[in-house]
Enzyme design. Structure first.
Site, short mmCIF file in Angstrom:
data_model
loop_
_atom_site.label_atom_id
_atom_site.label_comp_id
_atom_site.label_asym_id
_atom_site.label_seq_id
_atom_site.Cartn_x
_atom_site.Cartn_y
_atom_site.Cartn_z
N GLU A 418 14.36 -8.35 0.57
CA GLU A 418 13.01 -8.06 0.06
C GLU A 418 12.79 -8.76 -1.29
O GLU A 418 11.69 -9.23 -1.58
CB GLU A 418 12.84 -6.54 -0.07
CG GLU A 418 11.53 -6.06 -0.61
CD GLU A 418 10.33 -6.28 0.33
OE1 GLU A 418 10.50 -6.85 1.41
OE2 GLU A 418 9.22 -5.87 -0.06
N THR A 554 -5.03 -12.23 5.00
CA THR A 554 -3.66 -12.05 4.52
C THR A 554 -2.78 -11.31 5.52
O THR A 554 -1.58 -11.22 5.34
CB THR A 554 -3.65 -11.35 3.14
OG1 THR A 554 -2.37 -11.49 2.55
CG2 THR A 554 -4.02 -9.89 3.26
#
Ligand code: DMJ
Length: 575
Positions: A418, A554
């Site tokens: 991440e 997005t």
């Protein structure tokens, strides 16, 4: 020199020499034997590749790559993910693949997974599951629920998903021959509820809304501030809806946000990550291109492209930000001189933190998109407005793409964490404008491994799309097949480490450096909406959904470019 032929098969041109006085028959036997050995060796090599890479050919066989085969492998991954969800969690907002259960985010469900997946099924021509999804949407989905939802997530996933389904249902020939009204009807109903978010004192949207009461709700955290990225990532959806309905309300509400943010006069186009809906002012100086900052920048260039270049104001803002990013945030690693985007926890003038969220990896693709407008590099370079600055932007996009790919390449699973931290080049961590890789820098995987640091708390993988999104844009724009090959390797790692057995589907992971990696028991809706869609498009022919005709929101939902019916209603108070 003579050309000989046996049974009609021409022999290779060969100069006669005294040592080559064999008969025609023995020469031809030798040739056939050589051919046979060659064929056997080739088949053996091919077999080994297929063993290494269970789906399709390996990246080594670049001359023989069957991209259609790879594209179908991605389609199968979608089908398996969807089948698992449909069997074990149909109608639920979340799917937990390890426990094969669903869970809801509202009492009767809001269709987070189903709506987010509609257009991927259209893009992949999966007609049966699409029909089921549409039926559920038509019969079971109601937004009239006693439920708070996040304004941004609801806009990008739900509204974006519905609008994309509406657009594609009449633009992909195999989906339908006419537009299906169900998607637009739902979109209007949802957007009318979302309008409540903009009823703040400043016009900056509240973080959440209550669906049935149609009421904006201030954030319970961060002193009531909204995230800057969230407030500024609603415009593509609201503007397209206005365009479709001839109702400019959605457009005006979303557009006002941009002028309020811009009135803060952020230095060098770099915006702090929180803004208050009461005042319209930034509430922090912290700047980053990762969480809470990312898609502000993405939507600058995409708003410009969506309206076919009519709104120059967004291109100016994008350019300003791009210069700011290079001036203040980009620095290099110590060993391989990889360029990365650091953070400014105390704002411009403060120290750089050598940390980069995977979320930042939307950036290389957006930079390339901004430089060419979606055209191939070859075409863009032939246009009169091509410039050395744009050439430099492409180089920056390439460099950052490599760093994002490195986030995958250096881990044990081949999947990105991440967040990555870096061994940064400079002790004082000052950004180095225009920094480029030194020719003496070591550019090998082992030296890369010394540059990336993955902390245990950051080691999870949420099936995020940013890197493959950029790989897709980079491939379409540069036509460099390296980006497709990286995507294929990445797909192989997802197949190997995130696919759970027994038809359970695919899962997020807790630790990308543990083999086997522990499953996190969650299949994100953007795995279906974005990651697999971009992967599929990366391996598809480039004239399928041409980049110069569309713009992806997005959440990877496909929206058309169009000529606006309204002029942008604001001017910058500064330049
Ligand atoms: C998606 O919902 C969108 O890409 C968003 O802009 C960021 N977070 C996720 C995926 O990473």
């Amino acid at each position: 020199m003579a050309v000989k032929a046996i049974n009609g098969i021409p022999l290779p041109l060969r100069r006669k020499s005294p040592s080559h006085k064999k008969s025609i028959v023995s020469q031809s036997l030798t040739s056939y034997f050589g051919l046979l050995v060659g064929v056997v060796a080739f088949l053996w090599a091919l077999f080994s590749f297929v063993q290494d890479y269970p789906i399709g050919f390996s990246h080594h066989a670049s001359g023989l790559v069957d991209w259609d085969h790879r594209r179908l492998a991605v389609r199968r991954a979608f089908e398996e993910s969807w089948k698992a969800y449909a069997e074990h969690a149909w109608g639920n907002d979340r799917y937990h693949p390890a426990s094969q259960k669903g869970s809801q985010m509202s009492p009767s469900g809001l269709g987070w997974i189903i709506v987010d997946s509609l257009d991927t099924m259209m893009v992949m021509n999966l007609t049966e599951p699409l029909a089921e999804a549409r039926k559920w949407l038509h019969r079971s989905l109601s937004y009239d629920q006693d439920q708070d939802v996040n304004t941004f997530e609801t806009t990008i996933r739900m509204l974006g998903g519905l609008l994309s389904a509406h657009y594609l249902s009449s633009h992909l020939p195999f989906v339908s021959s006419r537009r299906d009204a169900v998607y637009l009807t739902k979109a209007i109903d949802l957007a009318d509820r979302l309008l409540a978010a903009y009823e703040s004192r400043s016009g900056i949207p509240y973080a959440s809304i209550h669906l049935s009461r149609k009421k904006g709700i201030v954030s319970h955290a961060d002193g009531g501030a909204s995230s800057t990225a969230e407030a500024s990532t609603v415009q593509l959806e609201m503007k397209y809806l206005s365009h479709l309905t001839n109702n400019d309300t959605y457009w005006r509400k979303a557009e006002t946000v941009m002028s309020i943010l811009d009135a803060n006069r952020a230095k060098d186009g770099l915006v702090p990550i929180f803004v208050h809906p009461d005042t319209g002012k930034f509430t922090t100086s912290e700047i980053r291109l990762g969480s809470r900052g990312d898609s502000y920048y993405e939507y600058l260039i995409k708003q410009y492209l969506q309206t076919s270049g009519d709104e120059r104001i967004y291109y100016t803002m994008w350019q300003e930000a791009l210069v700011g990013i290079q001036k203040h945030l980009i620095t290099t690693t110590k060993n391989s001189q990889l360029r990365f985007v650091a953070e400014l926890p105390q704002g411009i003038g403060g120290p750089l933190s050598p940390k980069m969220d995977h979320l930042v990896c939307f950036l290389p693709g957006s930079i390339a998109l901004g430089a060419t407008g979606g055209y191939t590099l070859t075409k863009a370079r032939s246009l009169p407005d091509w410039s050395p600055e744009k050439e430099q932007e492409i180089q920056l996009a390439r460099d950052l793409m490599k760093t994002c790919w490195g986030m995958y390449a250096v881990t044990a699973t081949g999947l990105a964490p991440e967040i990555a931290w870096f061994n940064a080049e400079k002790k004082d961590l000052q950004p180095e404008p225009g920094s480029r890789q030194r020719s003496s820098a070591k550019d090998s995987l082992s030296s890369w491994k010394n540059d990336y640091i993955v902390k245990p708390l950051d080691a999870h993988n949420l099936q995020r799309p940013g890197t493959v999104e950029s790989l897709f844009m980079m491939w379409r724009i540069t036509e460099d097949s390296l980006y497709r090959e990286w995507g294929w390797k990445m797909f192989g790692s997802f197949e190997k480490h995130t696919k759970l057995g027994q038809g359970k589907g695919y899962s997020s992971l807790d630790d990308v450096n543990q083999i086997p990696p522990p499953a996190r028991d969650s299949m994100e809706s953007f795995w279906l909406a974005e990651t697999l869609k971009y992967m599929y498009l990366l391996f598809s022919p480039s004239d399928y959904l041409p980049l110069e005709d569309i713009v992806f929101n997005t959440e990877a939902h496909v929206l058309p470019r169009f000529k606006p019916k309204w002029r942008t209603g604001w001017e910058r108070s500064h330049n």
